[in-house]
Write a protein that holds these residues in place. Structure first.
Motif, PDB file in Angstrom:
ATOM      1  N   ALA A 196       4.551  12.473   1.858  1.00  0.00           N
ATOM      2  CA  ALA A 196       3.486  12.012   2.749  1.00  0.00           C
ATOM      3  C   ALA A 196       3.212  10.518   2.591  1.00  0.00           C
ATOM      4  O   ALA A 196       3.105   9.780   3.590  1.00  0.00           O
ATOM      5  CB  ALA A 196       2.210  12.816   2.496  1.00  0.00           C
ATOM      6  N   TYR A 197       3.101  10.047   1.344  1.00  0.00           N
ATOM      7  CA  TYR A 197       2.800   8.631   1.120  1.00  0.00           C
ATOM      8  C   TYR A 197       3.916   7.738   1.651  1.00  0.00           C
ATOM      9  O   TYR A 197       3.657   6.744   2.351  1.00  0.00           O
ATOM     10  CB  TYR A 197       2.590   8.367  -0.376  1.00  0.00           C
ATOM     11  N   ASP A 199       6.246   8.411   3.843  1.00  0.00           N
ATOM     12  CA  ASP A 199       6.321   8.477   5.305  1.00  0.00           C
ATOM     13  C   ASP A 199       5.307   7.529   5.938  1.00  0.00           C
ATOM     14  O   ASP A 199       5.624   6.776   6.867  1.00  0.00           O
ATOM     15  CB  ASP A 199       6.047   9.901   5.790  1.00  0.00           C
ATOM     16  N   ALA A 200       4.075   7.580   5.439  1.00  0.00           N
ATOM     17  CA  ALA A 200       3.017   6.750   6.018  1.00  0.00           C
ATOM     18  C   ALA A 200       3.343   5.260   5.877  1.00  0.00           C
ATOM     19  O   ALA A 200       3.129   4.480   6.810  1.00  0.00           O
ATOM     20  CB  ALA A 200       1.678   7.070   5.346  1.00  0.00           C
ATOM     21  N   GLU A 201       3.853   4.868   4.717  1.00  0.00           N
ATOM     22  CA  GLU A 201       4.180   3.460   4.491  1.00  0.00           C
ATOM     23  C   GLU A 201       5.351   3.013   5.362  1.00  0.00           C
ATOM     24  O   GLU A 201       5.334   1.918   5.952  1.00  0.00           O
ATOM     25  CB  GLU A 201       4.502   3.229   3.011  1.00  0.00           C
ATOM     26  N   VAL A 203       6.277   4.340   8.178  1.00  0.00           N
ATOM     27  CA  VAL A 203       5.837   4.347   9.568  1.00  0.00           C
ATOM     28  C   VAL A 203       5.066   3.073   9.899  1.00  0.00           C
ATOM     29  O   VAL A 203       5.286   2.448  10.947  1.00  0.00           O
ATOM     30  CB  VAL A 203       4.977   5.593   9.862  1.00  0.00           C
ATOM     31  N   THR A 204       4.171   2.651   9.018  1.00  0.00           N
ATOM     32  CA  THR A 204       3.364   1.456   9.280  1.00  0.00           C
ATOM     33  C   THR A 204       4.239   0.215   9.443  1.00  0.00           C
ATOM     34  O   THR A 204       4.114  -0.521  10.428  1.00  0.00           O
ATOM     35  CB  THR A 204       2.354   1.238   8.144  1.00  0.00           C
ATOM     36  N   ARG A 270       3.455   6.743  16.204  1.00  0.00           N
ATOM     37  CA  ARG A 270       3.378   8.186  16.471  1.00  0.00           C
ATOM     38  C   ARG A 270       4.770   8.772  16.700  1.00  0.00           C
ATOM     39  O   ARG A 270       5.082   9.868  16.222  1.00  0.00           O
ATOM     40  CB  ARG A 270       2.477   8.435  17.678  1.00  0.00           C
ATOM     41  N   GLU A 273       6.694   8.791  13.272  1.00  0.00           N
ATOM     42  CA  GLU A 273       6.181   9.836  12.389  1.00  0.00           C
ATOM     43  C   GLU A 273       6.682  11.210  12.817  1.00  0.00           C
ATOM     44  O   GLU A 273       7.106  12.024  11.978  1.00  0.00           O
ATOM     45  CB  GLU A 273       4.657   9.812  12.399  1.00  0.00           C
TER      46      GLU A 273
END
Length: 412
Positions: A196-197, A199-201, A203-204, A270, A273
């Motif tokens: 999760a972490y 992926d979020a980084e 993606v940003t 979006r 992700e």
């Protein structure tokens, strides 16, 4: 933006050179290995903090550097830049660290103060034209991604920061995918929690890179088509098409290029992700990140057909020139500054008619021009008459007789 002075120490064939440059620029001719390309390479290094042609920057250090004084090999490149009535000093020193097994150290200064290389990119802005640019069409996707990254990094410091962060995050995420993919049995919930972490980084940063690339290519596509039509005198349209691994239907791509940058980044985020979650099983099996700007490409089309496969060599060269002219316009539009133009033996690749058209466009751009040629006659053109003529000879610059009226000083 004007380069007013340039200093080289132990760089390529130059043991020591310090030269004041006129605002118009210079015409530089000389035999192969005489040092003309090295001058442009040094300027490009100051602008982007990387060499355009060395596979290892160790190659830029003179082979006898440090021998006489018993010092580790080093090279130094420095320049003073004038823009908007302000002056900025940029310096790059490359040193071989013999205590670390010959590792290369790069030290950068802005106005005499140590800075990170990332902070110095864009202090000097350049657009480089070289025969090797043909690789933009004929080379691998990595060549085209590198071109976009270097260009955008000069005009957008946030892009450069995101690019560096994305590369590090990608390496760490891939390592985690390999580790998790090799576990048996797999705990899907635990895998999602650990991913999760990362992926979020990813993606940003990835969404910012991709949004900016799409927006840049959209603008350059329009301008490059105009420049190509003027150069080639043809109705066949040159097109640049960005191909991404992220699922972005045409309607969404239009929103990305037409919306604000913040909204564009959100649209891409979006989509990215969603793709990461969809491809999770394949990524775990292969141990790599399968979607994102690191796997994208830029396509050159002529009349809707791939230029690399169906275009003539002449059409391909003109397409590259048109793309570089579009890059010039975009740098000016994005920053309000006119970059220094570096043309390395480009005229030899064009016939006289296209030489004249290219020089006419560049002459009207109002930029400082540093242009090289092996054949001096190629530089004897009316559009270049205001530029002093020098010969690059064995690591020195020799001012040509008859150029005294506009001759800048050289010392060292």
């Amino acid at each position: 933006m004007i380069l007013t002075t340039l200093q080289l120490e132990e760089f390529r064939s130059y043991r020591r050179l310090s030269v004041d440059l006129p605002a118009a620029g210079l015409r530089i001719f000389g035999q192969n290995a005489g040092g003309k390309t090295s001058l442009l390479e040094a300027v490009y290094l100051l602008a982007t903090m990387r060499s355009p042609r060395a596979s290892s920057e160790r190659e830029t250090i003179h082979w006898e550097s440090g021998v006489e004084l018993g010092l580790p090999p080093y090279a130094r490149v420095a320049a003073r830049i004038r823009h908007n009535r302000h002056e900025t000093d940029v310096e790059v020193v490359l040193t071989v660290d013999e205590e670390r097994g010959g590792a290369l150290r790069k030290r950068v200064k802005l106005d005499g103060r140590p800075r990170r290389a990332i902070d110095a990119v864009g202090a000097l802005k350049v657009v480089l034209f070289t025969p090797d640019d043909l690789n933009l069409i004929l080379g691998s996707p990595s060549v085209r991604r590198r071109y976009l990254d270097i260009t955008l990094s000069q005009i957008d410091s946030t892009y450069l920061q995101a690019l560096g962060q994305y590369g590090r995050l990608l390496e760490q995420r891939n390592s985690l995918l390999k580790e998790l993919g090799g576990r048996r049995p797999r705990d899907e919930r635990a895998i999602e929690d650990q991913m999760a972490y990362w992926d979020a980084e990813i993606v940003t940063r990835g969404a910012y890179l991709l949004a900016q690339r799409l927006r840049y290519v959209h603008e350059v596509d329009r301008v490059a088509a105009e420049e190509f039509r003027a150069l080639a005198r043809t109705e066949d349209r040159l097109g640049l098409r960005y191909s991404t691994t992220v699922t972005l239907p045409d309607a969404l791509r239009e929103r990305v290029v037409e919306s604000t940058l913040a909204d564009a980044q959100a649209f891409v985020a979006r989509a990215l992700e969603s793709d990461l979650h969809r491809l999770r099983p394949d990524e775990l099996r292969r141990g790599v990140t399968l979607v994102g700007p690191h796997r994208d490409d830029l396509h050159f089309l002529l009349g809707g057909h791939e230029l690399s496969a169906y275009g003539s060599r002449g059409q391909q060269r003109l397409a590259v020139v048109a793309t570089k002219l579009a890059e010039l316009r975009q740098v000016v539009a994005s920053t309000g500054e006119r970059p220094v133009l570096l043309l390395d033996d480009v005229l030899s690749e064009l016939d006289p008619e296209h030489q004249e058209r290219l020089l006419a466009v560049l002459g009207s751009a109002g930029c400082q021009i540093l242009i090289t040629a092996t054949d001096r006659a190629l530089l004897d053109q009316p559009a270049l008459a205001a530029l002093p003529l020098v010969e690059a000879r064995n690591g020195t610059l020799v001012w040509v007789e008859g150029e005294e009226a506009s001759q800048p000083s050289e010392h060292g």
